[in-house]
Design an enzyme around this catalytic site. Structure first.
Site, PDB file in Angstrom:
ATOM      1  N   GLY A 138      69.033  -9.045  47.703  1.00  0.00           N
ATOM      2  CA  GLY A 138      68.785  -8.850  49.135  1.00  0.00           C
ATOM      3  C   GLY A 138      69.999  -8.582  49.983  1.00  0.00           C
ATOM      4  CE1 TYR A 160      63.927  -1.757  44.569  1.00  0.00           C
ATOM      5  CE2 TYR A 160      65.663  -1.750  46.219  1.00  0.00           C
ATOM      6  CZ  TYR A 160      64.963  -2.391  45.229  1.00  0.00           C
ATOM      7  OH  TYR A 160      65.305  -3.676  44.882  1.00  0.00           O
ATOM      8  CB  CYS A 194      49.154  18.867  50.939  1.00  0.00           C
ATOM      9  SG  CYS A 194      49.413  20.629  50.830  1.00  0.00           S
ATOM     10  CD  GLU A 195      49.099  11.753  52.527  1.00  0.00           C
ATOM     11  OE1 GLU A 195      49.228  10.589  52.851  1.00  0.00           O
ATOM     12  OE2 GLU A 195      48.605  12.106  51.442  1.00  0.00           O
ATOM     13  NE  ARG A 214      64.513   2.132  50.571  1.00  0.00           N
ATOM     14  CZ  ARG A 214      65.093   1.873  51.718  1.00  0.00           C
ATOM     15  NH1 ARG A 214      65.734   2.822  52.356  1.00  0.00           N
ATOM     16  NH2 ARG A 214      65.051   0.667  52.235  1.00  0.00           N
ATOM     17  CD  GLU A 240      67.133 -12.585  40.678  1.00  0.00           C
ATOM     18  OE1 GLU A 240      66.337 -12.056  41.474  1.00  0.00           O
ATOM     19  OE2 GLU A 240      66.829 -13.573  40.000  1.00  0.00           O
ATOM     20  N   PRO A 241      71.528  -8.738  42.821  1.00  0.00           N
ATOM     21  CG  PRO A 241      73.774  -8.104  42.795  1.00  0.00           C
ATOM     22  CD  PRO A 241      72.816  -9.133  42.259  1.00  0.00           C
ATOM     23  N   GLY A 242      70.280  -5.611  43.928  1.00  0.00           N
ATOM     24  CA  GLY A 242      69.807  -4.282  43.520  1.00  0.00           C
ATOM     25  C   GLY A 242      70.473  -3.242  44.402  1.00  0.00           C
TER      26      GLY A 242
HETATM   27  N1  LLP Z   1      65.323 -10.135  42.913  1.00  0.00           N
HETATM   28  C1  LLP Z   1      63.998 -10.114  43.127  1.00  0.00           C
HETATM   29  C2  LLP Z   1      63.173 -11.182  42.580  1.00  0.00           C
HETATM   30  C3  LLP Z   1      63.421  -9.072  43.878  1.00  0.00           C
HETATM   31  O1  LLP Z   1      62.115  -9.056  44.096  1.00  0.00           O
HETATM   32  C4  LLP Z   1      64.241  -8.026  44.374  1.00  0.00           C
HETATM   33  C5  LLP Z   1      63.683  -6.915  45.126  1.00  0.00           C
HETATM   34  C6  LLP Z   1      65.634  -8.083  44.118  1.00  0.00           C
HETATM   35  C7  LLP Z   1      66.130  -9.164  43.393  1.00  0.00           C
HETATM   36  C8  LLP Z   1      66.590  -7.029  44.597  1.00  0.00           C
HETATM   37  O2  LLP Z   1      66.615  -6.899  45.973  1.00  0.00           O
HETATM   38  P1  LLP Z   1      67.703  -5.945  46.638  1.00  0.00           P
HETATM   39  O3  LLP Z   1      69.059  -6.529  46.336  1.00  0.00           O
HETATM   40  O4  LLP Z   1      67.571  -4.618  46.028  1.00  0.00           O
HETATM   41  O5  LLP Z   1      67.413  -5.943  48.085  1.00  0.00           O
HETATM   42  N2  LLP Z   1      61.591  -0.930  47.683  1.00  0.00           N
HETATM   43  C9  LLP Z   1      62.164  -1.659  48.808  1.00  0.00           C
HETATM   44  C10 LLP Z   1      62.869  -2.917  48.347  1.00  0.00           C
HETATM   45  C11 LLP Z   1      61.940  -3.839  47.600  1.00  0.00           C
HETATM   46  C12 LLP Z   1      62.671  -4.935  46.914  1.00  0.00           C
HETATM   47  C13 LLP Z   1      61.784  -5.694  45.966  1.00  0.00           C
HETATM   48  N3  LLP Z   1      62.431  -6.773  45.342  1.00  0.00           N
HETATM   49  C14 LLP Z   1      63.104  -0.735  49.574  1.00  0.00           C
HETATM   50  O6  LLP Z   1      63.262   0.408  49.176  1.00  0.00           O
HETATM   51  O7  LLP Z   1      63.652  -1.141  50.593  1.00  0.00           O
END
Ligand code: LLP
Length: 404
Positions: free
Chosen positions: A222, A360, A332-333, A302, A263-265
């Site tokens: 997050g 994402y 087409c939307e 997004r 858990e950074p994404g």
């Molecule tokens: N850990 C868990 C359990 C999660 O559910 C998520 C994201 C993360 C880590 C990683 O979060 P991050 O660091 O990427 O913010 N598709 C949406 C974001 C959905 C995130 C879902 N879970 C977007 O494009 O903003």
């Protein structure tokens, strides 16, 4: 120093591989990881890349090569991580709403698991008793994150075991002698405020005495990254300072010490990615001038799904006069990427690049309108590599069964 791909690099890549195209800069991923490592600088803190943001196996291999671990949200992501060469001890599986047989499969892979419901915890206890250390995902009833769609810790969220069910958790743990090794909370995505993470540590602090065999406290992902000019991300230095202070407080109070996991994404891959598109048509109307690109929400959802802002740049006319354009796709939307956005003058055929497309982006792409998903290219130390081929017509027919 931060490494972003130059417009010239992006133009050359577009010329070589065509558009629409996702391009990722491995060096930027490395840089973001280094920023985390240096800020925390502690053996007790581990980072698991939330690979739901971008699962291409070449990205996973890069993540592994820089010493980062991996967090998975489905058993197939876990299998991709195994395929990419991660040892099972570096793979974490934090799932939601899954059937118990996925957990059994995760156990057979020997990976770390966070369980997210009382029902699965009970099944786990019955089957494995004390034999397999496991984490539990909690719902702390904290509202956080950039918008409601990406907020997961609040009191009506489906994620995690609600904290008010603590006595049930403890009862099940004791009944089956489950080795609860970790507590997990992920409250949402795009959390700028360090205080939100510290609210979670407060929750952990109070819970510690209930779990005698704890080894890790997992704060999820997050971290916010800037999407707009002048926007700021999470202050990682400040977060690190507070987390290390929290570690000390725990040690002093309980004479116990835990690993802290994140858990950074987005933080690792968002800024590393670009979506390259070409302008198909310009359409002047009384309301606005539309620039229609060879993409749409089938490639980058997004903006439409979350009202998310992505910087869009015309890299074919860098000195062009600034005018307002509405950037749309060919679906087409209604697929408006940006309404009345000031841009360097756009001509048909120009290349428009979407920034922050690493997280994402491709991962949420689809074949809507029977269009192909983009190809993917990875740039490593200045050299580009195709890491996913462009789809072809046969891909649309694959797996179709035609009984008539
Ligand atoms: N850990 C868990 C359990 C999660 O559910 C998520 C994201 C993360 C880590 C990683 O979060 P991050 O660091 O990427 O913010 N598709 C949406 C974001 C959905 C995130 C879902 N879970 C977007 O494009 O903003």
């Amino acid at each position: 120093m931060s490494s972003f791909l130059s417009n010239e690099q992006l133009r050359n890549i577009a010329a070589e591989y065509g558009t629409p195209l996702y391009v990722y800069n491995a060096d930027r991923i490395t840089e973001q990881f280094q920023q985390l490592k240096q800020a925390f600088n502690s053996e007790k803190v581990s980072f698991f890349y939330a690979c739901k943001a971008l699962t291409n196996v070449s990205i996973l291999k890069h993540i592994k090569s820089i010493g980062c671990k991996v967090d998975c949200s489905s058993i197939n992501e876990a299998k991709l991580a195994v395929h990419a060469g991660f040892p099972s001890s570096d793979i974490l599986y934090t799932s939601n709403g899954i059937a118990f047989d996925e957990i059994e499969e995760a156990v057979s892979l020997g990976i770390n698991i966070n369980i997210d419901s009382l029902s699965n915890l009970e099944k786990f206890g019955k089957k494995y008793g004390h034999n397999y250390p496991v984490g539990i995902r909690l719902r702390p009833n904290i509202m956080a994150g950039g918008n409601l769609k990406i907020s997961t810790g609040h009191d009506t969220s489906k994620f995690g075991i609600p904290i008010e069910q603590l006595s049930d958790i403890v009862r099940i743990m004791q009944q089956y002698q489950i080795h609860i090794a970790g507590l997990h909370v992920h409250t949402g995505s795009e959390i700028k405020d360090v205080a939100v993470f510290m609210k979670v540590t407060d929750v952990f602090f109070d819970l510690v005495p209930h779990f005698p065999e704890l080894q890790f406290l997992d704060l999820g992902g997050g971290f916010k990254v800037p999407y707009q000019d002048q926007e700021e991300g999470t202050d990682i230095q400040a977060l690190a300072k507070e987390i290390l202070a929290f570690e000390e407080k725990i040690e002093q109070t309980y004479q116990r010490s835990f690993q802290v996991w994140f858990e950074p994404g987005k933080f690792l891959v968002s800024e590393a990615g670009y979506l390259l598109t070409s302008v198909n048509v310009l359409k002047e109307t009384t309301a606005t001038t539309f620039a229609g690109v060879n993409s749409g929400f089938n490639h980058l959802i997004r903006p439409m799904f979350y009202e998310a802002y992505h910087r869009i740049r015309n890299i074919s006319n860098e000195k062009g006069e600034i005018k307002n354009y509405t950037i749309t796709g060919n679906i087409c939307e209604t697929d408006t990427f940006a309404w009345e956005r000031p841009m360097h003058e756009i001509r048909e055929g120009d290349l428009l690049v979407f920034d922050n497309a690493g997280a994402y982006g491709f991962e949420m792409a689809s074949n809507f309108n029977s269009r192909y998903r983009p190809a993917e290219v990875l740039v490593k130390e200045g050299k580009s590599y195709l890491i996913r081929k462009r789809e072809v017509f046969e891909d649309l027919l694959r797996n179709l069964v035609e009984p008539f």
